[in-house]
Design a protein around this motif. Structure first.
Motif, short mmCIF file in Angstrom:
data_model
loop_
_atom_site.label_atom_id
_atom_site.label_comp_id
_atom_site.label_asym_id
_atom_site.label_seq_id
_atom_site.Cartn_x
_atom_site.Cartn_y
_atom_site.Cartn_z
N ILE A 120 -11.67 -5.78 -1.58
CA ILE A 120 -12.25 -5.53 -2.91
C ILE A 120 -13.31 -6.59 -3.22
O ILE A 120 -14.42 -6.29 -3.66
N GLU A 121 -12.97 -7.85 -2.89
CA GLU A 121 -13.91 -8.94 -3.19
C GLU A 121 -15.14 -8.88 -2.28
O GLU A 121 -16.19 -9.43 -2.59
N ALA A 122 -15.02 -8.13 -1.18
CA ALA A 122 -16.19 -7.95 -0.28
C ALA A 122 -16.98 -6.71 -0.69
O ALA A 122 -17.96 -6.35 -0.03
N GLY A 123 -16.52 -6.02 -1.76
CA GLY A 123 -17.28 -4.89 -2.29
C GLY A 123 -16.84 -3.52 -1.81
O GLY A 123 -17.48 -2.51 -2.11
N PHE A 124 -15.71 -3.46 -1.07
CA PHE A 124 -15.24 -2.16 -0.59
C PHE A 124 -14.39 -1.47 -1.65
O PHE A 124 -13.75 -2.13 -2.48
N GLU A 125 -14.37 -0.11 -1.58
CA GLU A 125 -13.47 0.67 -2.43
C GLU A 125 -12.21 0.98 -1.62
O GLU A 125 -12.31 1.49 -0.50
N VAL A 126 -11.06 0.64 -2.17
CA VAL A 126 -9.81 0.68 -1.39
C VAL A 126 -8.83 1.64 -2.03
O VAL A 126 -8.75 1.73 -3.26
N CYS A 127 -8.07 2.38 -1.18
CA CYS A 127 -6.88 3.06 -1.71
C CYS A 127 -5.70 2.70 -0.82
O CYS A 127 -5.87 2.32 0.34
N ILE A 128 -4.53 2.76 -1.41
CA ILE A 128 -3.32 2.24 -0.75
C ILE A 128 -2.28 3.35 -0.60
O ILE A 128 -2.04 4.12 -1.52
N ILE A 129 -1.68 3.39 0.59
CA ILE A 129 -0.44 4.16 0.79
C ILE A 129 0.65 3.16 1.13
O ILE A 129 0.43 2.25 1.94
N ASP A 130 1.81 3.30 0.47
CA ASP A 130 2.95 2.45 0.82
C ASP A 130 4.21 3.23 0.47
O ASP A 130 4.23 3.99 -0.51
N ASN A 131 5.28 3.06 1.26
CA ASN A 131 6.53 3.78 0.89
C ASN A 131 7.49 2.85 0.13
O ASN A 131 8.62 3.21 -0.16
N LEU A 132 7.03 1.65 -0.15
CA LEU A 132 7.79 0.66 -0.95
C LEU A 132 9.16 0.33 -0.34
O LEU A 132 10.09 -0.08 -1.04
N SER A 133 9.29 0.53 0.98
CA SER A 133 10.59 0.20 1.60
C SER A 133 10.75 -1.31 1.76
O SER A 133 11.86 -1.81 1.85
N ASN A 134 9.63 -2.04 1.82
CA ASN A 134 9.74 -3.49 2.00
C ASN A 134 8.73 -4.20 1.11
O ASN A 134 8.15 -5.23 1.48
N SER A 135 8.48 -3.58 -0.07
CA SER A 135 7.49 -4.18 -0.98
C SER A 135 7.77 -3.66 -2.39
O SER A 135 8.64 -2.81 -2.57
N ARG A 136 7.08 -4.16 -3.37
CA ARG A 136 7.30 -3.76 -4.77
C ARG A 136 5.97 -3.32 -5.39
O ARG A 136 4.92 -3.94 -5.11
N ILE A 137 6.02 -2.32 -6.25
CA ILE A 137 4.82 -1.78 -6.88
C ILE A 137 4.14 -2.86 -7.76
O ILE A 137 2.93 -2.85 -7.94
N GLU A 138 4.95 -3.86 -8.22
CA GLU A 138 4.37 -4.92 -9.07
C GLU A 138 3.28 -5.71 -8.34
O GLU A 138 2.46 -6.40 -8.97
N VAL A 139 3.26 -5.63 -7.03
CA VAL A 139 2.20 -6.34 -6.28
C VAL A 139 0.83 -5.85 -6.74
O VAL A 139 -0.15 -6.62 -6.75
N LEU A 140 0.74 -4.59 -7.17
CA LEU A 140 -0.55 -4.06 -7.66
C LEU A 140 -1.04 -4.87 -8.86
O LEU A 140 -2.25 -5.09 -9.04
N ASP A 141 -0.06 -5.36 -9.67
CA ASP A 141 -0.46 -6.18 -10.84
C ASP A 141 -1.15 -7.46 -10.36
O ASP A 141 -2.15 -7.90 -10.92
N GLY A 142 -0.58 -8.04 -9.31
CA GLY A 142 -1.17 -9.28 -8.76
C GLY A 142 -2.57 -9.04 -8.23
O GLY A 142 -3.50 -9.81 -8.48
N ILE A 143 -2.74 -7.92 -7.52
CA ILE A 143 -4.05 -7.57 -6.96
C ILE A 143 -5.06 -7.38 -8.10
O ILE A 143 -6.19 -7.89 -8.05
N GLU A 144 -4.60 -6.71 -9.16
CA GLU A 144 -5.50 -6.47 -10.31
C GLU A 144 -5.86 -7.76 -11.03
O GLU A 144 -7.01 -7.99 -11.41
#
Ligand code: WQD
Length: 345
Positions: free
Chosen positions: A22-46
């Motif tokens: 994102i900081e390099a100017g790319f448009e990103v979309c994410i797929i994740d099944n949240l088996s080893n991560s938490r949706i709150e990480v999106l808050d950190g990215i934002e």
């Protein structure tokens, strides 16, 4: 410029790569099944980037769901694929889960790339494909040895699947990045390695011991043929590693790749022992670590570190961060995450 899909994009390395993209100017979309991560990480990215990427919770082993995703997002022209099960020990207990998840996910992505003519693919591979190298530092030409775990074997097989696929499908081009030992966290301490369960890896275990969550750190053996008897690894800062992915996907987008399947070792080129990591952590944080030497952990290689000259020269990428700032970033993250609800088990 098309969108970049990051699978496993709310995971440890994935989330750091999303930030750098994102900081390099790319448009990103994410797929994740949240088996080893938490949706709150999106808050950190934002919070870090000011951008909240598109997110879809999908199990990549579900071919229909994967196909439907690419129908819904026709502007994707590149994929960085992190999503995989990655615990070495667990893979020994549950081999079929690892083969199904890691291989079927990859195959579904390749089928969609062919169907929707998506050319660029960066694969998250691992130095584990080298086993215990005969020569150190290890280069990309080192022989691939019999994997020491089903996890490591899925990485080897995945690379073979990708090599066969670029032969079969014109237009498909792949870069496989073989990581060494990713550690640390974003300097903001807003994203890092989410501590879900008892950590298998050294640095999260160190930070959890330092903060008092774990009684003691066990050092798995001090009788190796190394200067201080403990194992040696090439510990690479996760933000440096994320930068390598930005450079790699840009190389493919700009058509600068020299073949349709390229491999790069992504490390610092320097080996550090377990005791050196412990001593450096104590020095930079001022925290005394409670540790005890126990027996060797089965499957551990004695020493491995990267020859990164090819990545340095060909990619124009080099690890920049010191081990001191990297361990300090891991400690800052540990202190931050323990103030968040649901993480002070
Ligand atoms: C590092 C060193 C341990 C924990 C694995 C995977 C690799 C990649 C990174 C996914 C070793 C010692 C560890 C502890 C210890 N994963 N150690 N006490 O095993 O080099 O690599 O994780 O891609 O593919 O193989 O990393 O951090 O587990 O171990 O003494 O509590 O620390 O013996 O020498 P490893 P690690």
């Amino acid at each position: 410029m098309g969108q970049i899909l990051v699978t496993g994009g709310v995971g440890y390395i994935g989330s750091h790569t999303v930030v750098e993209l994102i900081e390099a100017g790319f448009e990103v979309c994410i797929i994740d099944n949240l088996s080893n991560s938490r949706i709150e990480v999106l808050d950190g990215i934002e919070k870090i980037t000011g951008v909240r990427p598109v997110f879809e919770k999908i199990d990549l082993t579900d071919q229909q769901a994967v196909d439907h995703f690419f129908q819904k997002y026709p502007n994707i022209d590149s994929i960085i694929h992190f999503a995989a099960s990655k615990a070495v020990g667990e893979s020994v207990q549950k081999p079929t889960l690892y083969y199904r998840n890691n291989l079927v996910s990859l195959i579904n992505l390749i089928d969609s790339m062919v169907k929707y003519q998506i050319p660029n693919f960066v694969f998250s591979s691992s130095c584990t494909v080298y086993g215990q190298p005969d020569e150190l530092p290890v280069t990309e030409q080192a022989p691939i040895k019999k994997a020491l775990s089903p996890y490591g074997n899925t990485k080897q097989i995945s690379e073979e699947i990708l090599q066969d696929s670029v032969q079969a499908f014109p237009g498909l081009k792949v870069i496989s990045l073989r990581y060494f030992n990713p550690i640390g966290a974003h300097p903001s301490a807003l994203i890092g390695e989410l501590p879900l369960g008892v950590p298998a890896n050294l640095v999260p275990f160190i930070t959890q011991t330092a903060i008092g969550l774990r009684k003691e750190l066990q050092v798995f053996g001090n009788d190796y043929n190394t200067p201080d008897g403990s194992c040696i690894r090439d510990y690479i800062n996760v933000v440096d590693l994320a930068h390598a992915h930005v450079v790699a996907i840009r190389r493919l987008i700009e058509g600068k790749n020299k073949s349709t399947f390229e491999v790069f070792n992504i490390g610092t080129g320097k080996g550090l022992s377990v005791f050196e990591i412990i001593n450096t952590f104590e020095k930079v944080t001022g925290v005394k670590l409670n540790y005890r030497v126990v027996g060797r952990r089965p499957g551990d290689v004695e020493k491995v570190w990267a020859d990164t000259s090819y990545a340095n020269k060909e990619l124009g990428w080099k690890a920049e961060k010191t081990i001191e700032e990297t361990l300090l970033s891991a400690w800052k993250w540990e202190q931050y995450i323990r103030q968040q609800k649901g993480f002070n088990e």
